[in-house]
Design a protein around this motif. Structure first.
Motif, PDB file in Angstrom:
ATOM      1  N   ARG D 129       0.835  -1.213   0.000  1.00  0.00           N
ATOM      2  CA  ARG D 129       0.000   0.000   0.000  1.00  0.00           C
ATOM      3  C   ARG D 129       0.862   1.252   0.000  1.00  0.00           C
ATOM      4  O   ARG D 129       0.585   2.203  -0.720  1.00  0.00           O
ATOM      5  CB  ARG D 129      -0.943  -0.029   1.210  1.00  0.00           C
ATOM      6  N   LYS D 130       1.906   1.229   0.810  1.00  0.00           N
ATOM      7  CA  LYS D 130       2.756   2.421   0.857  1.00  0.00           C
ATOM      8  C   LYS D 130       3.485   2.612  -0.477  1.00  0.00           C
ATOM      9  O   LYS D 130       3.594   3.728  -0.978  1.00  0.00           O
ATOM     10  CB  LYS D 130       3.765   2.298   2.006  1.00  0.00           C
ATOM     11  N   SER D 131       3.952   1.518  -1.045  1.00  0.00           N
ATOM     12  CA  SER D 131       4.743   1.611  -2.269  1.00  0.00           C
ATOM     13  C   SER D 131       3.908   2.060  -3.459  1.00  0.00           C
ATOM     14  O   SER D 131       4.380   2.789  -4.325  1.00  0.00           O
ATOM     15  CB  SER D 131       5.405   0.264  -2.554  1.00  0.00           C
ATOM     16  N   THR D 132       2.646   1.628  -3.504  1.00  0.00           N
ATOM     17  CA  THR D 132       1.813   1.953  -4.673  1.00  0.00           C
ATOM     18  C   THR D 132       0.902   3.153  -4.434  1.00  0.00           C
ATOM     19  O   THR D 132       0.338   3.687  -5.398  1.00  0.00           O
ATOM     20  CB  THR D 132       0.899   0.761  -5.038  1.00  0.00           C
ATOM     21  N   GLY D 133       0.723   3.542  -3.187  1.00  0.00           N
ATOM     22  CA  GLY D 133      -0.240   4.599  -2.906  1.00  0.00           C
ATOM     23  C   GLY D 133      -1.671   4.156  -3.105  1.00  0.00           C
ATOM     24  O   GLY D 133      -2.585   4.968  -3.206  1.00  0.00           O
ATOM     25  N   ARG D 134      -1.893   2.872  -3.161  1.00  0.00           N
ATOM     26  CA  ARG D 134      -3.243   2.322  -3.317  1.00  0.00           C
ATOM     27  C   ARG D 134      -3.621   1.527  -2.074  1.00  0.00           C
ATOM     28  O   ARG D 134      -2.753   1.167  -1.291  1.00  0.00           O
ATOM     29  CB  ARG D 134      -3.296   1.378  -4.524  1.00  0.00           C
ATOM     30  N   THR D 135      -4.877   1.225  -1.942  1.00  0.00           N
ATOM     31  CA  THR D 135      -5.345   0.518  -0.755  1.00  0.00           C
ATOM     32  C   THR D 135      -5.717  -0.939  -1.019  1.00  0.00           C
ATOM     33  O   THR D 135      -5.429  -1.827  -0.239  1.00  0.00           O
ATOM     34  CB  THR D 135      -6.611   1.225  -0.204  1.00  0.00           C
ATOM     35  N   ASN D 136      -6.366  -1.162  -2.119  1.00  0.00           N
ATOM     36  CA  ASN D 136      -7.022  -2.448  -2.380  1.00  0.00           C
ATOM     37  C   ASN D 136      -6.025  -3.605  -2.547  1.00  0.00           C
ATOM     38  O   ASN D 136      -5.063  -3.501  -3.300  1.00  0.00           O
ATOM     39  CB  ASN D 136      -7.855  -2.312  -3.657  1.00  0.00           C
ATOM     40  N   VAL D 137      -6.272  -4.702  -1.854  1.00  0.00           N
ATOM     41  CA  VAL D 137      -5.478  -5.919  -2.019  1.00  0.00           C
ATOM     42  C   VAL D 137      -6.420  -7.020  -2.505  1.00  0.00           C
ATOM     43  O   VAL D 137      -7.495  -7.219  -1.943  1.00  0.00           O
ATOM     44  CB  VAL D 137      -4.796  -6.325  -0.700  1.00  0.00           C
ATOM     45  N   ILE D 138      -6.017  -7.689  -3.564  1.00  0.00           N
ATOM     46  CA  ILE D 138      -6.821  -8.791  -4.089  1.00  0.00           C
ATOM     47  C   ILE D 138      -6.422 -10.067  -3.355  1.00  0.00           C
ATOM     48  O   ILE D 138      -5.244 -10.427  -3.340  1.00  0.00           O
ATOM     49  CB  ILE D 138      -6.571  -9.000  -5.596  1.00  0.00           C
ATOM     50  N   ALA D 202      -8.160   0.070  -8.157  1.00  0.00           N
ATOM     51  CA  ALA D 202      -6.822  -0.303  -8.614  1.00  0.00           C
ATOM     52  C   ALA D 202      -6.060  -0.921  -7.449  1.00  0.00           C
ATOM     53  O   ALA D 202      -6.003  -0.357  -6.361  1.00  0.00           O
ATOM     54  CB  ALA D 202      -6.080   0.924  -9.134  1.00  0.00           C
ATOM     55  N   PRO D 203      -5.492  -2.096  -7.643  1.00  0.00           N
ATOM     56  CA  PRO D 203      -4.930  -2.844  -6.517  1.00  0.00           C
ATOM     57  C   PRO D 203      -3.495  -2.472  -6.172  1.00  0.00           C
ATOM     58  O   PRO D 203      -2.673  -2.232  -7.045  1.00  0.00           O
ATOM     59  CB  PRO D 203      -4.993  -4.293  -6.997  1.00  0.00           C
ATOM     60  N   ALA D 204      -3.230  -2.468  -4.887  1.00  0.00           N
ATOM     61  CA  ALA D 204      -1.864  -2.352  -4.379  1.00  0.00           C
ATOM     62  C   ALA D 204      -1.132  -3.666  -4.554  1.00  0.00           C
ATOM     63  O   ALA D 204       0.068  -3.690  -4.793  1.00  0.00           O
ATOM     64  CB  ALA D 204      -1.890  -1.967  -2.900  1.00  0.00           C
ATOM     65  N   ALA D 205      -1.867  -4.766  -4.418  1.00  0.00           N
ATOM     66  CA  ALA D 205      -1.219  -6.072  -4.456  1.00  0.00           C
ATOM     67  C   ALA D 205      -2.219  -7.164  -4.781  1.00  0.00           C
ATOM     68  O   ALA D 205      -3.424  -6.994  -4.598  1.00  0.00           O
ATOM     69  CB  ALA D 205      -0.557  -6.389  -3.107  1.00  0.00           C
ATOM     70  N   ILE D 206      -1.674  -8.261  -5.259  1.00  0.00           N
ATOM     71  CA  ILE D 206      -2.422  -9.509  -5.357  1.00  0.00           C
ATOM     72  C   ILE D 206      -1.691 -10.494  -4.460  1.00  0.00           C
ATOM     73  O   ILE D 206      -0.480 -10.661  -4.590  1.00  0.00           O
ATOM     74  CB  ILE D 206      -2.497 -10.032  -6.806  1.00  0.00           C
ATOM     75  N   LEU D 207      -2.430 -11.094  -3.553  1.00  0.00           N
ATOM     76  CA  LEU D 207      -1.849 -11.892  -2.465  1.00  0.00           C
ATOM     77  C   LEU D 207      -2.445 -13.291  -2.461  1.00  0.00           C
ATOM     78  O   LEU D 207      -3.656 -13.438  -2.425  1.00  0.00           O
ATOM     79  CB  LEU D 207      -2.186 -11.195  -1.133  1.00  0.00           C
TER      80      LEU D 207
END
Lengths: 429, 429, 429, 429
Positions: D129-138, D202-207
């Motif tokens: 989240r910090k690296s992308t400035g986005r919140t959403n995680v899939i 827009a996702p910060a990550a896919i986990l």
């Protein structure tokens, strides 16, 4: 009651949602209204000290607005125009700029939101968040800003918050001016925001009403408002003043904050802005924060053209010079005097509010309800506000004549006397 | 352009927020309208295939509604009555029960919310959450339900979501009917909800439009709607159909879901419900879910009395018998035929929607915009929808005459031909 | 520096995350430790006034714990047992009941959470929410409870909150005891919670440290703690005391709240509970709130068996009678005296904290950092805390001998003198 | 049972939280363990096919690790060093770089988080989240990532989610590979993310886990993993592989994703990374995403020095060459063969998982529990997993000898036969 009225009433019981409210304590079937008087289906008339919760600051069916509206409709004026340019909107904007914004040195843009106060507040909060890149909005105890999820987060009232069925987010609550004995909430807010471990996220906005209409007519002092404006500026937050209930002359000037030496970044307006009680809301926003793209905040009814017609007349009729504002000052004095008389009947009672937005805190919600019920029976429409509904609130049309004011006050005095007598009788038994 | 028109236009540039939208691509200054035609300040007339985004299903200034409204205003009818009982509200409710609810066997209560579709959606979501004690609402790709924080969470559109400046919460998104090749989204939803580790919290409601108006005229199949209704029932969720754009005859019947064999727990309505384009919104809710306490969801303009007057006339005039509905069926066929002709001009184009809510997916948003711009220049007001704005959407008044329809279609055909010619020219260069 | 040490250091630069922290200001390569002394790879020794941030209250490698642990490992004792019954866990629980819980009249159950303080706080917050059916947790300015999302919401520190990259939710922040001049925050909290429009949702819990370890050694007064306990009880919230840093003797008694006349519903413990610095955390919860189902809050390492072995020895060695507690009282006096001497060197400085958890607020973070850096160079490991890192904090092992204390204090005094001299020199230039 | 054992057992009933879990179905009091065998207080031994939920991949009390640890403790090695440099940490990092990272071409930095898997997941999500400035995680159906609030949002299991007592946020759930008949969830995710109205932020990550350990041993195909990696890259999201349970050789290679042709931006590790069952967790993060400032994500036990000692030995002993990995391949075949035999006893049963992380889906959770209970009675510790606990899961130490494997399998076969016989008897009655 005539048969068809009974039938009419049945339809409400049968089909209207349990969320209906004012009609419970004031069950008349209203059919017409003019100035400061309402008439019901049985021909009974009522003095109106509620004025659509301050949506009818110029009274019911003002003849000039009415004539303009009828003319407009008759000529097939645009009734619904999305946010297309219409002559009605253009004329409103021109009048609003000329008589309201320009004389007050305000460079704000006008955003027409969905025609409800809540929608204006939602838009204002979104603008502040988008403009600052922050989420947190500071709101205050007893603030009331509407019941849609964004606005509800800023609303203090627990009953309304409970209606959401979920937690609201994005808002930090602080004590309003004078809320807690000895607490300078502007200083406390500044301290917590200045402290890297204060635990309040950097705010997008500070949002409040200068007089809390639903919250009990708590009037912020000019000093506090200025201090909050300083805190907002210092911490990079937008200053949003919600003038939905307190604006449009209610406190004695067009905007409630005019004489406080602050320039809000955003002002929300609704209720009386159309002048005629028609749904209309707007957000005033300084150009540098006018950050929405086209339709980014939208809504089908964001231009209620009928309302533009009456709103323009209202501004030209009442705000083109200082005459009306001078009358308001006189009426405010009259109101204070009358309410002091009411307060004198209730031990411990005290006056609340300012301008034409005053009331009496009678300490007990039950007593306030009793007073209002007795007033209604005597022909006066009046309501309570406050966290315990303990404030009898006068929101008469600003155009109410001295004579009608006096009649209304007399009913209120009688109702209060009766309610106190009833209490004393009960206590003596 | 006459000088005063230039001045009028200047006021928009100078003072209206950058959020203004339709006026950018259709910059005329509109002054009057009747039926399916708009007239601008220069006397130019336009055929209206937008109809206030389906808020003017009976056209502009219907003479019967107009007469009733003028009469009501002239007689000092109540313009603003909070949620007090008024004769106008009573008469609307009686007509709505008699001609709409009763014949369709619907026992729903009517809740008058703030007069915007978004407010109705907010109320519906809150009711579902309060009634079930759950938070999660299932919404769908390309669904559009408004831009206030609660409703925005359910809205798929990323541009509008971005306007919030913060994350929305409380909603799980699923693919709409037909969204993804080979994905039965009702079955997928059922599987995930049935799975203790499916990771979708038990839902308060499933919320959707049967035809996604802003989302590109995606029409759900009756089978899918029934399957979703089953999923809702199985998992204890309320079924909410948002009929704000698709309702009031737009798909050929009063409600868009009438012939699908489902009874929604909650229906949201706005746009054309007033008949005249006036702000009005309501929520229909089955009695067992009518759980709000008095004013728990409130709003100053929750009874727009002028709108009640025109809404009653609309219902009595158009829905007292089947005549109007039969006409709609004929017009829908006419629309389909005409749009097939349009689609035939664009390789790969396909028809979308149903009833009087149809359009042509021309694949490219740029092409769709070009077609609409050329149509506007030729005197036709028409707009796009869809996730890429790639669908040319016809939302003509339902009352449009065959002759006017034909004139409008001809303009649309010409505009499409011109746009394609322009494209081919470009491609050939 | 020998070559292999350089290589060792390179590996940290090359491969350890930028999140590493203490090693930046104290770059030695530590290789062994005993009691209150650390030794580095070059054979240099340091007095430890940090004690693993209060995780080594009994010093490094206590010989009795060490012997028991080596014996346990040698005998193939269970190293990892999930939450199965082991003899090590049983013996710890028996000792904890006998020497800690029973003598203090505490009927709490022991929940072994994942072996970090943050995990204990997460569990405590979840328990409170599940038990009350409410969401809101009241936390305080400068409180520090960990950096996982649930705990982070309760942490005031903005630097750590920013690391989340998203908004935390579910927590309301209030001023801690003594935070704001003239603000009685227990009374303010009570007023806001009692007010139906106070805008603070009914709380699941009130969570705080009696001495804020990271927040600057702010010590709550017993009166305030009792008042908060009353507020919690009155409003149906659970009282959670986070004793992770202040517990296990640090303030002079096993629990930091022992002599305050309150019984928390939940206590969180970690840091020194294992006695040896091994990862271990637990939540004490009153039986009526022990509401988790089996594994509802789980975690692979929720029973660190090695830690149980040392934790049992620690309790039996130090808490079976009052001798240790009496020594702590004497040492606290010694600490206060010594710190007054330090404070005397810095104009405006003041003492913070209580018991063996005291420090000196030197007003400036830069000065505090300079003092600690100079102390480190002279062989004393010591750190700062506070919202501006302005507090030089002594967290020496509780077992530190008077002689070692004195040596450490002398270094601290020298370092402070040097730092002040450096400042004065700078100021004079 | 001897008297003191009864007393020991009483302490668990009296004082341990109801959250305790494994000890309910496996109530023995365990006292020692070696390799793949556990011994209880009564001297009974059990084969361990649970291995601390894959935390003991090298078995209990590996003699080399044990010797190194005892030596370290005896020499007063640092037990607790915050995140200071220690020789133990340096040696671990050097071994990890040399034998794990370098040979696999991984340039990742190592972040030592609080020593729990959940803490590593929290850190990973925060970094993304910090690296992308986005919140959403899939995250995905049946994924299990821990029960602290941030990680819990990504966990599909409804029982654990319910324990939070509040809604988790910031995560969008998608179907895992093979979850829903005919649904290509990588394609669906791509479609929804590519669609401006797809309604997934827009996702910060896919986990995800490549093999879902708690979720029922669902093994993602390499094709799906690559497709998801592509989706992540295309949409600017970080790829996070949670290798907490599937890593450290469990699937046959050190990392579970080694042979799939993807390079995760972040890898989370815990469980077996210490080799000895000691609490330790880490996050591997590519340098460009190593964005935390010093201590921005911190935690007192973020360097468990004892664990560094054993982890280094584990890596040097098992991963310095390919011998161990080759053995794992053989054992995986043996495991598959044996489980096919088990599956053959249960109509409809099927094998799940891969490598040394396989099990049998016996369709019914009750049957799986019965099989495990009977196995336990016969001296085999084994557990279930899956959304209905319907999968009998083998997580034997990777070092288990062929002979012990065979003994364990025989018990499992017997238990399955008995359980089926019991079922058939019941059915016949």
């Amino acid at each position: 009651m005539p048969k068809d009225m009974t039938e009419t009433r049945d339809i409400f019981d049968r089909r209207e949602s349990a969320a209906r409210s004012y009609c419970r304590s004031m069950p008349a079937l209203f059919t017409s209204a003019r100035g400061s008087e309402l008439t019901d289906a049985e021909g009974r008339s009522y003095i109106d000290f509620l004025a659509g919760c301050s949506s009818l600051n110029y009274g019911h069916n003002d003849p000039d607005m009415k004539a303009a509206l009828v003319e407009y409709i008759t000529a097939d004026g645009i009734a619904h125009g999305l946010d297309l340019h219409t002559d009605a909107k253009g004329a409103f904007l021109a009048a609003f700029e000329r008589h309201i914004l320009a004389p007050r040195g305000m460079d704000h843009r006008v955003m027409f939101t969905g025609p409800t106060g809540a929608n204006a507040v939602e838009a204002a909060m979104k603008i502040a968040r988008k403009s600052t890149g922050r989420t947190n909005v500071i709101a205050f105890t007893n603030g009331f800003h509407g019941v849609t999820m964004g606005a509800l987060a800023a609303t203090g009232n627990g009953y309304h918050r409970g209606g959401a069925g979920m937690d609201a987010s994005g808002v930090t609550r602080m004590p309003f001016d004078g809320y807690a004995e000895g607490v300078d909430s502007a200083a406390l807010l500044d301290q917590m925001l200045s402290d890297p471990s204060g635990g309040i996220d950097a705010p997008a906005a500070i949002l409040f009403e200068t007089v809390q209409g639903e919250g009990g007519l708590n009037a912020a002092s000019p000093d506090w408002v200025r201090a909050i404006a300083e805190v907002a500026k210092k911490h990079g937050a937008l200053l949003i003043i919600d003038d939905i209930q307190a604006g449009v002359g209610r406190t004695g000037t067009f905007f409630s904050f005019e004489e406080m030496g602050v320039t809000p970044d955003i002002v929300t307006m609704a209720k009386s802005v159309s002048g005629f009680g028609l749904p209309m809301a707007l957000v005033l926003v300084r150009p540098e924060h006018d950050v929405f793209g086209p339709a980014e905040h939208n809504g089908t009814f964001r231009g209620n053209t009928h309302a533009f017609v009456t709103a323009r007349v209202a501004i030209e009729k009442f705000w083109a010079d200082n005459a009306f504002q001078r009358q308001l000052a006189d009426k405010a004095v009259m109101l204070t005097t009358a309410l002091q008389e009411v307060a004198g009947l209730v031990p411990g009672a005290q006056l609340k509010g300012r301008g034409l937005m005053q009331g009496v805190d009678v300490i007990s919600g039950a007593l306030a309800a009793d007073i209002c019920a007795r007033a209604y029976d005597k022909g006066l429409v009046i309501e309570t506000s406050g966290n315990e509904d303990q404030v009898v609130k006068v929101l008469a049309p600003l155009t109410t004549s001295a004579e009608t004011f006096r009649k209304g006050f007399n009913i209120l005095l009688d109702a209060t006397r009766d309610a106190m007598a009833g209490r004393n009788t009960l206590a003596a038994e």
